[in-house]
Design a protein around this motif. Structure first.
Motif, PDB file in Angstrom:
ATOM      1  N   GLY A  64       0.815  -1.215   0.000  1.00  0.00           N
ATOM      2  CA  GLY A  64       0.000   0.000   0.000  1.00  0.00           C
ATOM      3  C   GLY A  64       0.845   1.259   0.000  1.00  0.00           C
ATOM      4  O   GLY A  64       0.581   2.198  -0.756  1.00  0.00           O
ATOM      5  N   THR A  65       1.894   1.284   0.825  1.00  0.00           N
ATOM      6  CA  THR A  65       2.735   2.478   0.860  1.00  0.00           C
ATOM      7  C   THR A  65       3.503   2.633  -0.449  1.00  0.00           C
ATOM      8  O   THR A  65       3.699   3.752  -0.923  1.00  0.00           O
ATOM      9  N   ASP A  66       3.899   1.529  -1.047  1.00  0.00           N
ATOM     10  CA  ASP A  66       4.601   1.603  -2.325  1.00  0.00           C
ATOM     11  C   ASP A  66       3.694   2.185  -3.414  1.00  0.00           C
ATOM     12  O   ASP A  66       4.130   3.036  -4.200  1.00  0.00           O
ATOM     13  N   MET A  67       2.441   1.762  -3.440  1.00  0.00           N
ATOM     14  CA  MET A  67       1.503   2.298  -4.427  1.00  0.00           C
ATOM     15  C   MET A  67       1.306   3.800  -4.235  1.00  0.00           C
ATOM     16  O   MET A  67       1.267   4.564  -5.210  1.00  0.00           O
ATOM     17  N   MET A  68       1.185   4.232  -2.983  1.00  0.00           N
ATOM     18  CA  MET A  68       1.000   5.657  -2.715  1.00  0.00           C
ATOM     19  C   MET A  68       2.242   6.455  -3.116  1.00  0.00           C
ATOM     20  O   MET A  68       2.127   7.517  -3.742  1.00  0.00           O
ATOM     21  N   ALA A  69       3.422   5.955  -2.767  1.00  0.00           N
ATOM     22  CA  ALA A  69       4.657   6.657  -3.107  1.00  0.00           C
ATOM     23  C   ALA A  69       4.827   6.759  -4.625  1.00  0.00           C
ATOM     24  O   ALA A  69       5.231   7.813  -5.140  1.00  0.00           O
ATOM     25  N   GLU A  70       4.510   5.696  -5.337  1.00  0.00           N
ATOM     26  CA  GLU A  70       4.630   5.725  -6.795  1.00  0.00           C
ATOM     27  C   GLU A  70       3.618   6.681  -7.420  1.00  0.00           C
ATOM     28  O   GLU A  70       3.928   7.361  -8.400  1.00  0.00           O
ATOM     29  N   ARG A  71       2.431   6.787  -6.853  1.00  0.00           N
ATOM     30  CA  ARG A  71       1.429   7.737  -7.362  1.00  0.00           C
ATOM     31  C   ARG A  71       1.945   9.165  -7.182  1.00  0.00           C
ATOM     32  O   ARG A  71       1.775  10.008  -8.063  1.00  0.00           O
ATOM     33  N   VAL A  72       2.563   9.451  -6.048  1.00  0.00           N
ATOM     34  CA  VAL A  72       3.146  10.775  -5.825  1.00  0.00           C
ATOM     35  C   VAL A  72       4.199  11.060  -6.902  1.00  0.00           C
ATOM     36  O   VAL A  72       4.200  12.134  -7.510  1.00  0.00           O
ATOM     37  N   ALA A  73       5.065  10.102  -7.140  1.00  0.00           N
ATOM     38  CA  ALA A  73       6.137  10.295  -8.112  1.00  0.00           C
ATOM     39  C   ALA A  73       5.591  10.522  -9.517  1.00  0.00           C
ATOM     40  O   ALA A  73       6.071  11.389 -10.244  1.00  0.00           O
TER      41      ALA A  73
END
Length: 159
Positions: A64-73
């Motif tokens: 979940g945190t990886d998906m959120m971080a990638e969306r930010v990027a």
């Protein structure tokens, strides 16, 4: 700011969504560390089942945190997930580091999962109101995982 690869959403909305996602990223990383703290230190009846469950929960929080971080990027923002940012921005209560009792760990984790789940839903609503359906959808997926894991952990409590 780096280039954005999102179309159909204005820059101001993207910046707002990056803030929302980074807030949830900090909490998610903090919660994942709390799960690992419990995983390493819990003792008592049902140890192995809860110990193994917490490894699975930690992995899902990482997804979940990886998906959120990638969306930010991809929106041209910077994912902010260092330990320093997490300590400053999480907002979750510090996890007690000297617990061993399974019941105490379950109580502490369920409490934090509920706080995180509520915050994810609030960010999901903010994304929906801002017209960012993709971010709202991503947060919906995270919310489902968080609620299910809250149940998995909480169902281990003695009745």
């Amino acid at each position: 700011m780096p280039d954005s690869f999102v179309t159909g959403i204005d820059q101001q909305t993207q910046e707002q969504m990056c803030e929302e996602l980074n807030a949830r990223l900090a909490q998610g990383i903090d919660l994942r560390l709390a799960v690992k703290q419990a995983h390493w230190n819990l003792r008592g009846r049902g140890f192995i089942g809860v110990h193994e469950l917490l490894d699975e929960v930690s992995a899902r929080l990482g997804e979940g945190t990886d998906m959120m971080a990638e969306r930010v990027a991809l929106m041209g923002g910077f994912a902010r997930g260092t330990t320093q940012v997490v300590a400053e921005k999480s907002g979750l209560d510090p996890y007690p580091v000297e617990l061993t009792d399974i019941e105490d760990h379950i109580s502490e984790l369920v409490s934090r999962f509920k706080v995180y789940g509520k915050a994810v839903r609030e960010s999901m609503d903010a994304a929906d109101e801002a017209g960012d359906e993709d971010t709202a959808d991503l947060l919906t997926e995270v919310s489902r995982m968080v609620e299910k894991d809250t149940w998995f952990i909480g169902a281990n409590a003695a009745t």
